[in-house]
Design a protein around this motif. Structure first.
Motif, PDB file in Angstrom:
ATOM      1  N   ALA A 239       0.831  -1.204   0.000  1.00  0.00           N
ATOM      2  CA  ALA A 239       0.000   0.000   0.000  1.00  0.00           C
ATOM      3  C   ALA A 239       0.864   1.252   0.000  1.00  0.00           C
ATOM      4  CB  ALA A 239      -0.927  -0.008   1.214  1.00  0.00           C
ATOM      5  N   ALA A 240       1.969   1.216   0.733  1.00  0.00           N
ATOM      6  CA  ALA A 240       2.878   2.357   0.768  1.00  0.00           C
ATOM      7  C   ALA A 240       3.511   2.590  -0.604  1.00  0.00           C
ATOM      8  CB  ALA A 240       3.961   2.124   1.821  1.00  0.00           C
ATOM      9  N   ARG A 241       3.918   1.522  -1.246  1.00  0.00           N
ATOM     10  CA  ARG A 241       4.561   1.656  -2.556  1.00  0.00           C
ATOM     11  C   ARG A 241       3.595   2.156  -3.620  1.00  0.00           C
ATOM     12  NH1 ARG A 241       8.722  -3.548  -2.848  1.00  0.00           N
ATOM     13  NH2 ARG A 241       9.708  -3.142  -0.814  1.00  0.00           N
ATOM     14  N   THR A 242       2.346   1.728  -3.543  1.00  0.00           N
ATOM     15  CA  THR A 242       1.386   2.217  -4.525  1.00  0.00           C
ATOM     16  C   THR A 242       0.978   3.668  -4.234  1.00  0.00           C
ATOM     17  OG1 THR A 242      -0.370   1.065  -3.288  1.00  0.00           O
ATOM     18  CG2 THR A 242       0.537  -0.048  -5.208  1.00  0.00           C
ATOM     19  N   SER A 243       1.041   4.085  -2.983  1.00  0.00           N
ATOM     20  CA  SER A 243       0.842   5.509  -2.683  1.00  0.00           C
ATOM     21  C   SER A 243       1.958   6.335  -3.310  1.00  0.00           C
ATOM     22  CB  SER A 243       0.817   5.733  -1.159  1.00  0.00           C
ATOM     23  OG  SER A 243      -0.331   5.166  -0.572  1.00  0.00           O
ATOM     24  N   GLN A 244       3.175   5.848  -3.173  1.00  0.00           N
ATOM     25  CA  GLN A 244       4.309   6.536  -3.793  1.00  0.00           C
ATOM     26  C   GLN A 244       4.179   6.548  -5.309  1.00  0.00           C
ATOM     27  OE1 GLN A 244       6.385   8.892  -3.032  1.00  0.00           O
ATOM     28  NE2 GLN A 244       7.819   7.740  -1.728  1.00  0.00           N
ATOM     29  N   MET A 245       3.678   5.465  -5.869  1.00  0.00           N
ATOM     30  CA  MET A 245       3.441   5.366  -7.309  1.00  0.00           C
ATOM     31  C   MET A 245       2.522   6.486  -7.787  1.00  0.00           C
ATOM     32  SD  MET A 245       1.555   2.192  -9.311  1.00  0.00           S
ATOM     33  CE  MET A 245      -0.044   2.499  -8.512  1.00  0.00           C
ATOM     34  N   ILE A 246       1.437   6.703  -7.060  1.00  0.00           N
ATOM     35  CA  ILE A 246       0.480   7.742  -7.444  1.00  0.00           C
ATOM     36  C   ILE A 246       1.135   9.116  -7.410  1.00  0.00           C
ATOM     37  CG2 ILE A 246      -1.635   8.919  -6.696  1.00  0.00           C
ATOM     38  CD1 ILE A 246      -2.597   6.147  -5.693  1.00  0.00           C
ATOM     39  N   TYR A 247       1.914   9.371  -6.368  1.00  0.00           N
ATOM     40  CA  TYR A 247       2.548  10.685  -6.225  1.00  0.00           C
ATOM     41  C   TYR A 247       3.615  10.917  -7.288  1.00  0.00           C
ATOM     42  CZ  TYR A 247       5.070  14.601  -4.110  1.00  0.00           C
ATOM     43  OH  TYR A 247       5.678  15.813  -3.895  1.00  0.00           O
ATOM     44  N   GLU A 248       4.429   9.926  -7.537  1.00  0.00           N
ATOM     45  CA  GLU A 248       5.614  10.112  -8.385  1.00  0.00           C
ATOM     46  C   GLU A 248       5.370   9.889  -9.870  1.00  0.00           C
ATOM     47  OE1 GLU A 248       9.222   8.984  -5.257  1.00  0.00           O
ATOM     48  OE2 GLU A 248       8.662   7.548  -6.829  1.00  0.00           O
TER      49      GLU A 248
END
Length: 334
Positions: A239-248
């Motif tokens: 979930a953390a990595r996909t949050s970063q995916m959305i931001y970046e």
């Protein structure tokens, strides 16, 4: 005939007794990271493949038309805090009109594998294409909600010939969050995920709707029950990595390159944005302004039609299914 919300059928099976688990004193059973034991309204199928050398399985629904088949397929791409099951009302509405519907659980979500890999919209789009290829589907309507709207846009950019039409339902990413919200390391997102509670999850889900209904709580319960399992840290990391995916990985700058005809459906009361609680109030007031963002997006996509839904929030297909499905079917009929 109006379509009953999917959560009614699912909550009858998921919740042990009324009222909802949040209001019950009965012990709450954990859910596994792949939603083991959670019932499904439609048969779940799996595609086995590899990502970064790791064996993974992608779960998906492949639902045949219940009316005379029209030879067309619609692919439904879910948002970040959901998985394919919340599309049940839309699946029933589309199959009743002769469409075949494919609804994947993206890698890292729902019943699909949760591998330790780099998550990107390019990877998710490629895996979605693999599902379609395995089913012999050469072209489909691509419909994405929220995070799924970003993925649907990426899919249309990568595979324009496979995209019959593009439909965006209150997608996030209509603005570049990097311009106003501060970057944070993935570890910070991970710590936030580990700290979520049933109440914090419900409070966030309340922001999706203009008026909360008890049946929406089933989606809170799914997420909350997963936090109770022994393998939750792995899910929190994904979930953390996909949050970063959305931001970046914004797609907003590439809207002018979208080739297929597109429909942009915007619930006008939506104010969702990435970075809530991390920016000053005066900056927050300028973000997530969907009435303006919807118009801007429809102008940026060369062949786009905009449908605005007054009094509707972030999830039109759950909050105003008749209006949403009417807009989609009208667009697909032209």
């Amino acid at each position: 005939m109006p379509i009953r919300p999917s959560v009614l059928a699912l909550s009858a099976l998921l919740l042990t007794a009324p009222p909802a688990l949040a209001q019950s004193k009965a012990p709450v059973e954990p859910l596994g990271t792949a939603l083991e034991g959670l019932p499904s309204a439609f048969p779940v199928q799996y595609l086995s493949t590899k990502v970064e050398g790791q064996d993974v399985r992608l779960a998906y629904l492949d639902v045949k038309p219940t009316a005379r088949a029209n030879g067309r397929t619609v692919v439904l791409l879910h948002g970040k805090n959901f998985f394919g099951a919340y599309w049940e009302p839309t699946i029933r509405a589309l199959t009743a009109e002769g469409f075949r519907v494919v609804a994947p659980d993206q890698l890292g979500f729902g019943r699909s594998s949760k591998p330790d890999v780099h998550y990107s919209f390019h990877t998710l789009a490629s895996l979605t294409k693999q599902v379609l290829d395995s089913l012999g589907i050469k072209q489909a309507v691509i419909l994405g909600h929220s995070m799924g709207g970003m993925l649907a846009t990426r899919f249309a950019l990568m595979y324009p010939q496979a995209t019959e039409r593009l439909i965006l339902e209150n997608p996030i990413g209509l603005e570049d969050y990097r311009e106003k919200a501060p970057w944070q390391p993935t570890e910070a997102y991970y710590k936030e995920q580990l700290a979520v509670t049933e109440e914090s999850t419900r409070k966030y889900h309340h922001t999706y709707y203009v008026k909360w209904k008890p049946e929406y709580d089933v989606w809170v319960q799914v997420l909350y029950r997963q936090t109770l399992g022994g393998d939750y840290p792995r899910l929190a990391q994904v979930a953390a990595r996909t949050s970063q995916m959305i931001y970046e990985q914004p797609v907003v700058h590439e809207f002018p390159w979208v080739k297929p005809r597109a429909l942009v459906v915007i619930g006008q009361e939506d104010r969702t944005f990435i970075g809530r609680g991390k920016v000053p109030a005066d900056v927050a007031a300028t973000m997530g302004q969907y009435p303006q963002l919807g118009k801007k997006t429809a102008q940026a996509i060369p062949q786009a039609t905009l449908v605005e839904l007054p009094g509707v929030g972030h999830i039109p297909h759950l909050e105003a299914p008749e209006k949403f499905h009417a807009a989609v079917l009208d667009f697909l009929a032209k």
